[in-house]
Design a protein around this motif. Structure first.
Motif, short mmCIF file in Angstrom:
data_model
loop_
_atom_site.label_atom_id
_atom_site.label_comp_id
_atom_site.label_asym_id
_atom_site.label_seq_id
_atom_site.Cartn_x
_atom_site.Cartn_y
_atom_site.Cartn_z
N LEU A 152 0.83 -1.20 0.00
CA LEU A 152 0.00 0.00 0.00
C LEU A 152 0.87 1.26 0.00
CD1 LEU A 152 -2.69 -0.97 2.67
CD2 LEU A 152 -2.94 -1.00 0.18
N PRO A 153 0.35 2.37 -0.53
CA PRO A 153 1.09 3.63 -0.46
C PRO A 153 1.33 4.04 0.99
CG PRO A 153 -1.17 3.99 -1.21
CD PRO A 153 -0.94 2.51 -1.24
N ASN A 154 2.47 4.68 1.23
CA ASN A 154 2.82 5.05 2.60
C ASN A 154 2.27 6.42 2.98
OD1 ASN A 154 4.51 6.88 1.34
ND2 ASN A 154 6.38 5.72 1.74
N ARG A 155 2.67 6.90 4.14
CA ARG A 155 2.15 8.16 4.68
C ARG A 155 2.40 9.33 3.74
NH1 ARG A 155 1.16 10.20 10.00
NH2 ARG A 155 1.43 12.45 10.12
N LYS A 156 3.60 9.38 3.15
CA LYS A 156 3.96 10.50 2.29
C LYS A 156 3.04 10.59 1.08
CE LYS A 156 7.99 12.63 0.16
NZ LYS A 156 9.44 12.52 -0.06
N VAL A 157 2.78 9.45 0.44
CA VAL A 157 1.88 9.42 -0.71
C VAL A 157 0.46 9.80 -0.29
CG1 VAL A 157 0.89 7.97 -2.52
CG2 VAL A 157 3.30 7.72 -1.90
N PHE A 158 0.05 9.30 0.87
CA PHE A 158 -1.29 9.62 1.36
C PHE A 158 -1.45 11.13 1.56
CE2 PHE A 158 -4.37 10.35 4.77
CZ PHE A 158 -5.46 9.60 4.32
N LEU A 159 -0.46 11.77 2.17
CA LEU A 159 -0.51 13.21 2.39
C LEU A 159 -0.55 13.96 1.06
CD1 LEU A 159 2.05 13.63 5.32
CD2 LEU A 159 -0.44 13.71 5.45
N PHE A 217 -6.07 4.02 0.03
CA PHE A 217 -5.94 3.15 1.20
C PHE A 217 -4.45 3.05 1.47
CE2 PHE A 217 -6.33 -1.55 2.72
CZ PHE A 217 -6.18 -1.14 4.04
N SER A 218 -4.02 3.56 2.62
CA SER A 218 -2.59 3.72 2.89
C SER A 218 -2.19 2.99 4.16
CB SER A 218 -2.25 5.22 3.04
OG SER A 218 -0.89 5.41 3.35
N HIS A 219 -0.96 2.49 4.16
CA HIS A 219 -0.38 1.81 5.33
C HIS A 219 0.79 2.64 5.83
CE1 HIS A 219 1.50 -2.13 7.10
NE2 HIS A 219 1.01 -1.34 8.03
N PHE A 220 0.64 3.21 7.02
CA PHE A 220 1.70 4.04 7.60
C PHE A 220 2.77 3.19 8.28
CE2 PHE A 220 -0.97 8.16 8.25
CZ PHE A 220 -1.25 8.18 6.88
N GLY A 221 2.50 1.88 8.44
CA GLY A 221 3.44 0.99 9.11
C GLY A 221 2.80 0.30 10.30
N GLY A 222 3.20 -0.96 10.59
CA GLY A 222 2.68 -1.67 11.75
C GLY A 222 1.18 -1.84 11.69
N PHE A 225 -3.10 2.58 9.69
CA PHE A 225 -3.63 2.69 8.34
C PHE A 225 -4.42 3.99 8.19
CE2 PHE A 225 -3.11 -1.80 9.16
CZ PHE A 225 -2.61 -2.30 7.96
N ALA A 226 -4.68 4.36 6.94
CA ALA A 226 -5.49 5.54 6.65
C ALA A 226 -6.31 5.30 5.39
CB ALA A 226 -4.61 6.77 6.49
N LEU A 227 -7.50 5.89 5.36
CA LEU A 227 -8.38 5.84 4.20
C LEU A 227 -8.76 7.25 3.81
CD1 LEU A 227 -10.78 3.06 5.53
CD2 LEU A 227 -9.05 2.73 3.78
N LEU A 228 -8.87 7.50 2.51
CA LEU A 228 -9.23 8.81 1.99
C LEU A 228 -10.45 8.67 1.09
CD1 LEU A 228 -8.56 11.86 1.59
CD2 LEU A 228 -7.09 11.13 -0.33
N PHE A 229 -11.54 9.38 1.45
CA PHE A 229 -12.77 9.32 0.68
C PHE A 229 -13.13 10.70 0.14
CE2 PHE A 229 -13.10 5.86 3.74
CZ PHE A 229 -13.62 4.81 3.01
#
Length: 573
Positions: A152-159, A217-222, A225-229
């Motif tokens: 999954l994309p990480n925190r940086k991509v999610f931001l 749908f992003s995985h920050f690690g461990g 997670f984060a979702l963007l709608f």
């Protein structure tokens, strides 16, 4: 020669500037110009193609596109070095891996120059794309921008994607932050391979839901997670999140792996904020979603919370509670209260269950429901067990000197057995206070054994070798009680009070209790019935063959001195 010179016409300054500007715009190398505050003033077409943003979007933004707080520590160090070198030398040159809008990483050679025109400072930069010399550019991009376990994309991509959406969207943008509950305990119990398998299975299930209006749908690690709608009405996302919670009601099977062979119930905590209701700034929206997530976890997890202003007050309260808890440990404010266990036939006290109480300096004596979730959430469970165990050991030593042989049972969560100091601490207490090991009992709740691991079995077997007695608490309320009896070396089964409350009138409860008693007899285990509140309940249990019990009809939890007085009276009679 003179003829040639006669025909030569010098270029005008205006034409020169026009030619250079055109050349700059058409160069294959990327070029951009910054003002004195390192904000974009101009970029050429090549830079637009490399970075993935139009000049209209970039102009006025800081170098790096996003504010400093969203940059990694490494990026902040590089940016600081650029500024220092330009101020000192007026020149800076280096190789960079520059992420663009699409999550790709462009390998670049950058040259910065400081230029002063009419006492105004500018910085010109030429960027040469060196990606062709990198053999596997896609792999590099994936390593830097995607989680290696889940893909999954990480925190940086999610931001980055969230920032873009907030700038371009005319709808409501919903940011969802979620954590897997009790992840640290799960990781400790399952081991690195099985916890990675669990995370991969979790991600696969979320993808299978095919959530509507999901942008990222992003995985920050461990466990993070984060979702963007994006949707016309944020309330539409509530149904999506409900389906996410329902998904977790089904167990995750780890059958076939080397370290475990069981079903795991993987619950989640979810925090939500959305634009425009909770603001229009990415940093603010993200912080509010994380506050809502923290609030859920403080309440015990396994729930969804949409951000609202009152959460700030609750967060402040939780921070104060954490500080008070740590002070309580330092000052020894946690004390055991002792609930007696009796022989049902004779009324003789056979032992006590130690129940934690917090002697709060201003709020008085607090029962566990006031603080136990905070203990768990702040990872202080082992510290609490240690303080309780020490006081119990001291009390057993006092009773031994008085000639009392009753045991004391302390509660422990299965996850606490994974602490590296658990067994050594118990062993040390037995030796230090010269306690008979059969007087020190440990109760393990059935619900805490859902996340099973061979490490727990090993620790329980070691305790058995010391002579410590083990009890399975709340028997019958979990998912796999019979397998626990087969797998772990318990001496006692404690029948949960939910099976005792209506035993005098409910034939189903009587049948269940009778079955448990017969099973215990067959397995050579003792049974203790919890929650006995009436003489009629005691009589029914006694007629069914139950020999030991506890509950308010016999006695409520009492302080150590009162428990001692009860034993003195019993021995005197």
């Amino acid at each position: 020669m003179s003829s040639i010179m006669t025909d030569f016409t010098p270029i005008s300054i205006a034409d020169k500037q026009q030619l250079l500007a055109t050349l700059c715009e058409q160069l294959e190398d990327a070029v951009f110009i910054l003002d004195a505050d390192l904000r974009y003033l101009a970029v050429n077409a090549s830079y637009e193609m490399i970075i993935g943003y139009s000049e209209t979007f970039i102009l006025g933004r800081p170098l790096g596109i996003y504010a400093a707080e969203f940059l990694s520590e490494e990026e902040r160090v590089v940016l600081k070095d650029i500024i220092q070198q330009l101020d000192i030398n007026g020149f800076y040159e280096n190789d960079f891996s520059m992420p663009n809008r699409y999550g790709q990483v462009i390998e670049c050679h950058m040259t910065y120059r400081k230029i002063c025109i009419e006492q105004r400072v500018y910085y010109a930069c030429m960027v040469r794309d060196m990606s062709s010399i990198v053999k596997d550019r896609k792999q590099v991009a994936h390593l830097l921008n995607y989680d290696q376990i889940t893909g999954l994309p990480n925190r940086k991509v999610f931001l980055s994607q969230t920032s873009d959406l907030l700038l371009d969207s005319y709808q409501e943008v919903v940011i969802v932050r979620l954590n897997i509950d009790r992840y640290r305990n799960l990781a400790s119990l399952l081991g690195p391979d099985d916890i990675n398998t669990l995370v991969e299975d979790f991600v696969s299930r979320v993808k299978d839901l095919k959530l509507d209006n999901l942008h990222c749908f992003s995985h920050f690690g461990g466990d993070d997670f984060a979702l963007l709608f994006e949707c016309t009405d944020a309330n539409l996302i509530r149904h999506q999140l409900d389906s996410l919670m329902q998904m977790c009601e089904r167990p995750f099977s780890l059958n076939g792996n080397t370290t475990t062979d069981t079903n795991i119930y993987c619950h989640i905590s979810v925090g939500v904020s959305y634009f425009p209701e909770n603001g229009d700034d990415l940093k603010e929206l993200l912080a509010k979603a994380e506050k809502a997530l923290h609030y859920v976890k403080q309440q015990g997890g396994d729930d969804i919370c949409w951000y609202e202003a009152t959460i700030n007050e609750a967060t402040d309260d939780s921070l104060r509670l954490e500080a008070e808890l740590r002070d309580a440990f330092n000052e020894g404010q946690f004390i055991p209260y002792y609930q007696p266990k009796f022989e049902l036939k004779t009324g003789i006290i056979t032992g006590f269950e130690a129940l934690v109480r917090w002697q709060h300096p201003t709020r008085g004596l607090l029962k566990p429901h006031h603080f136990i979730n905070a203990i768990i959430n702040n990872r202080l469970s082992f510290e609490l067990f240690s303080q309780m165990a020490i006081q119990i050991a001291k009390q057993l030593a006092i009773w031994r000197q008085k000639g009392f042989c009753q045991h004391i049972c302390v509660n422990a969560d299965a996850a606490e057995f994974s602490h590296p100091d658990f067994f050594d601490m118990v062993n040390r207490l037995l030796k230090e206070y010269a306690i008979s090991s059969h007087q020190f009992h440990i109760e393990v709740t059935e619900s805490s054994l859902i996340q099973r691991h061979s490490n727990i079995r090993q620790k329980l077997n070691l305790l058995k070798e010391l002579g410590v007695f083990l009890a399975l608490d709340d028997f019958g309320t979990g998912y796999a009680s019979l397998s626990y009896l087969q797998e772990y070396p318990f001496d006692f089964i404690k029948i949960d009070k939910s099976f005792i409350s209506n035993i005098t009138t409910d034939h189903i409860q009587r049948a269940i209790v009778k079955a448990i008693l017969d099973l215990a007899t067959a397995l050579d285990m003792q049974v203790i019935a919890e929650g006995i509140e009436t003489e009629e309940q005691r009589d029914v249990l006694l007629d069914m063959g139950c020999q030991q019990g506890q509950g308010y009809w016999f006695g409520k939890p009492v302080a150590a001195n009162v428990a001692t007085e009860m034993l003195v009276k019993q021995y005197a009679s």
